[in-house]
Scaffold this active site. Structure first.
Site, PDB file in Angstrom:
ATOM      1  N   PRO A   1       0.842  -1.195   0.000  1.00  0.00           N
ATOM      2  CA  PRO A   1       0.000   0.000   0.000  1.00  0.00           C
ATOM      3  C   PRO A   1       0.877   1.244   0.000  1.00  0.00           C
ATOM      4  CG  PRO A   1       0.064  -0.989   2.190  1.00  0.00           C
ATOM      5  CD  PRO A   1       0.795  -1.921   1.278  1.00  0.00           C
ATOM      6  N   MET A   2       0.603   2.178  -0.902  1.00  0.00           N
ATOM      7  CA  MET A   2       1.420   3.385  -1.023  1.00  0.00           C
ATOM      8  C   MET A   2       0.520   4.601  -1.215  1.00  0.00           C
ATOM      9  SD  MET A   2       4.545   1.911  -3.402  1.00  0.00           S
ATOM     10  CE  MET A   2       3.487   0.811  -4.371  1.00  0.00           C
TER      11      MET A   2
ATOM     12  N   CYS B   1       3.371   3.790   8.857  1.00  0.00           N
ATOM     13  CA  CYS B   1       3.573   5.064   8.175  1.00  0.00           C
ATOM     14  C   CYS B   1       4.151   6.101   9.137  1.00  0.00           C
ATOM     15  CB  CYS B   1       2.253   5.562   7.602  1.00  0.00           C
ATOM     16  SG  CYS B   1       2.406   7.123   6.705  1.00  0.00           S
TER      17      CYS B   1
ATOM     18  N   LYS C   1       0.407  -4.290   9.151  1.00  0.00           N
ATOM     19  CA  LYS C   1       1.673  -3.951   8.499  1.00  0.00           C
ATOM     20  C   LYS C   1       2.418  -2.994   9.422  1.00  0.00           C
ATOM     21  CE  LYS C   1       3.798  -2.604   4.130  1.00  0.00           C
ATOM     22  NZ  LYS C   1       4.651  -1.452   4.525  1.00  0.00           N
TER      23      LYS C   1
ATOM     24  N   HIS D   1       7.788  -4.189   7.453  1.00  0.00           N
ATOM     25  CA  HIS D   1       8.768  -3.372   6.750  1.00  0.00           C
ATOM     26  C   HIS D   1      10.031  -3.386   7.610  1.00  0.00           C
ATOM     27  CE1 HIS D   1       9.684   0.664   4.525  1.00  0.00           C
ATOM     28  NE2 HIS D   1      10.782   0.011   4.799  1.00  0.00           N
TER      29      HIS D   1
ATOM     30  N   ASN E   1       8.760  -6.775   3.798  1.00  0.00           N
ATOM     31  CA  ASN E   1       8.684  -5.610   2.924  1.00  0.00           C
ATOM     32  C   ASN E   1       9.902  -4.733   3.182  1.00  0.00           C
ATOM     33  OD1 ASN E   1       7.032  -2.483   3.156  1.00  0.00           O
ATOM     34  ND2 ASN E   1       7.514  -3.471   1.226  1.00  0.00           N
ATOM     35  N   GLY E   2      10.328  -3.998   2.132  1.00  0.00           N
ATOM     36  CA  GLY E   2      11.398  -3.035   2.315  1.00  0.00           C
ATOM     37  C   GLY E   2      12.620  -3.318   1.467  1.00  0.00           C
TER      38      GLY E   2
ATOM     39  N   GLY F   1       7.163  -2.501  -3.048  1.00  0.00           N
ATOM     40  CA  GLY F   1       6.526  -1.207  -3.128  1.00  0.00           C
ATOM     41  C   GLY F   1       6.984  -0.426  -4.332  1.00  0.00           C
ATOM     42  N   ARG F   2       8.001   0.425  -4.134  1.00  0.00           N
ATOM     43  CA  ARG F   2       8.446   1.316  -5.211  1.00  0.00           C
ATOM     44  C   ARG F   2       8.897   0.568  -6.461  1.00  0.00           C
ATOM     45  NH1 ARG F   2      12.951   4.436  -2.533  1.00  0.00           N
ATOM     46  NH2 ARG F   2      12.778   2.777  -0.985  1.00  0.00           N
TER      47      ARG F   2
END
Length: 349
Positions: free
Chosen positions: A22-23, A105, A144, A176, A220-221, A242-243
């Site tokens: 999710p971003m 976040c 998350k 993450h 993640n990460g 993600g990115r």
């Protein structure tokens, strides 16, 4: 609430081995539709949506999505158990396949609202939030998180958070593998500082796997390719990009074979671009600007001939008055011409 269903995270062969993270400002419904054309199996996530927005805002606009997006998870931001339970129920009624709580976040806005990564300091509250959501819905409820925040020792910090949510019935924990620094770093700086610590996540997964109720732990990460992601699967239950997935979306075309042993050939970028033209036309009839959709497609031909022209045409032409799906057709013609010129070789010049 209907009778509880077996969690997809606990049924052999159905766990989401690969997910797109999710971003905020990125994984909206148009992005998710585009990504689904590339992978039939990847688990997709919404942007984080706050509980006040869902409870008091335009739910159809915030939560509406195409049936083609399944499997798709709704990520919530909040810290009030009753409000999160109601928002989770609303999300389930909209048809989402999973409800995820954001505990990662680091933005100032999130901290001001007492949710996101700052909840790493309140594992008991996070447990209460998860328990309330679990009682409200029959779909998986997941979390998350980060490995810690600021000066926390990641060892006890992550263990405390994990133990609280597992005890509350969480179906999965996506981690993450980087601390969130809430003081002294911007969210952008926190994407690369401090260093990633995959080993900390590996240890958590090993500990939980040996427990009385094994719980899915995803990583993640900093994962930049499918090769890197696949190599991590011996140590975790799933991986989340993600990115890399957003900026080079064509890599998603390899997910179904690499992670789910699908036999069908991967989606061709040209075919995906063609399908998106139909989508843009349909959404345009509902008043959605081309630019709102085309911005997610900029990386489709990354590394291929004509990629720069593709990005330029979509970026510039999609903002012009009266722009429609023909913008994508124009950009695709340039990509095809560039590919043909490369295939012909220098002697054809």
């Amino acid at each position: 609430m209907s009778a509880e269903k077996p969690s997809a995270y606990r049924v052999a062969g159905t766990a989401p081995a690969f997910a797109v993270a999710p971003m905020i400002d990125w994984t909206d419904r148009h992005c998710r539709f585009f990504h689904r054309l590339l992978s039939r199996r990847a688990l997709l996530y919404t942007e984080m949506i706050t509980t006040p927005a869902i409870l008091h805002g335009d739910r159809a606009r915030l939560l509406g999505f195409s049936a083609a997006e399944h499997p798709v998870a709704l990520q919530l931001g909040g810290s009030q158990p009753e409000a999160l339970a109601l928002a989770a129920r609303i999300g389930a009624d909209f048809g989402y396949d999973e409800i995820n709580l954001n505990v990662g976040c680091p933005s100032d806005r999130v901290q001001d609202g007492r949710f996101g990564a700052c909840l790493m300091a309140e594992p008991a509250l996070v447990g209460d939030c998860v328990a309330a959501m679990k009682a409200a819905v029959a779909i998986p409820v997941t979390v998350k998180c980060r490995i810690g925040i600021d000066d926390q020792d990641p060892g006890p910090a992550l263990d405390a958070l994990a133990d609280a949510v597992v005890a509350a019935g969480a179906d999965a924990l996506w981690v993450h593998a980087r601390k969130a620094w809430l003081r002294g770093l911007s969210p952008k700086e926190n994407r690369t500082i401090p260093p990633l610590d995959y080993d900390r996540v590996f240890r958590l997964r090993a500990r939980l796997a040996a427990g009385p109720r094994p719980v899915f732990v995803g990583l993640n990460g900093g994962i930049g390719s499918l090769e890197e992601a696949r190599a991590l699967m011996d140590r975790v239950d799933g991986v989340m990009l993600g990115r890399a997935a957003y900026q080079t979306p064509a890599l998603l075309a390899g997910v179904d074979r690499a992670f789910y042993s699908e036999a069908e050939p991967p989606a061709a970028p040209e075919a995906v671009a063609g399908a998106m033209m139909d989508y843009i036309a349909a959404e345009g009839a509902r008043g959605v600007p081309v630019a709102a959709i085309a911005r997610h497609m900029l990386g489709l031909f990354a590394g291929q001939p004509g990629a720069r022209a593709w990005r330029r045409i979509l970026t510039v032409e999609s903002h012009r008055p009266g722009a429609d799906a023909a913008v994508v057709a124009e950009a695709l013609d340039v990509v095809r011409a560039a590919a043909a010129a490369r295939a012909a070789g220098p002697e054809a010049a």
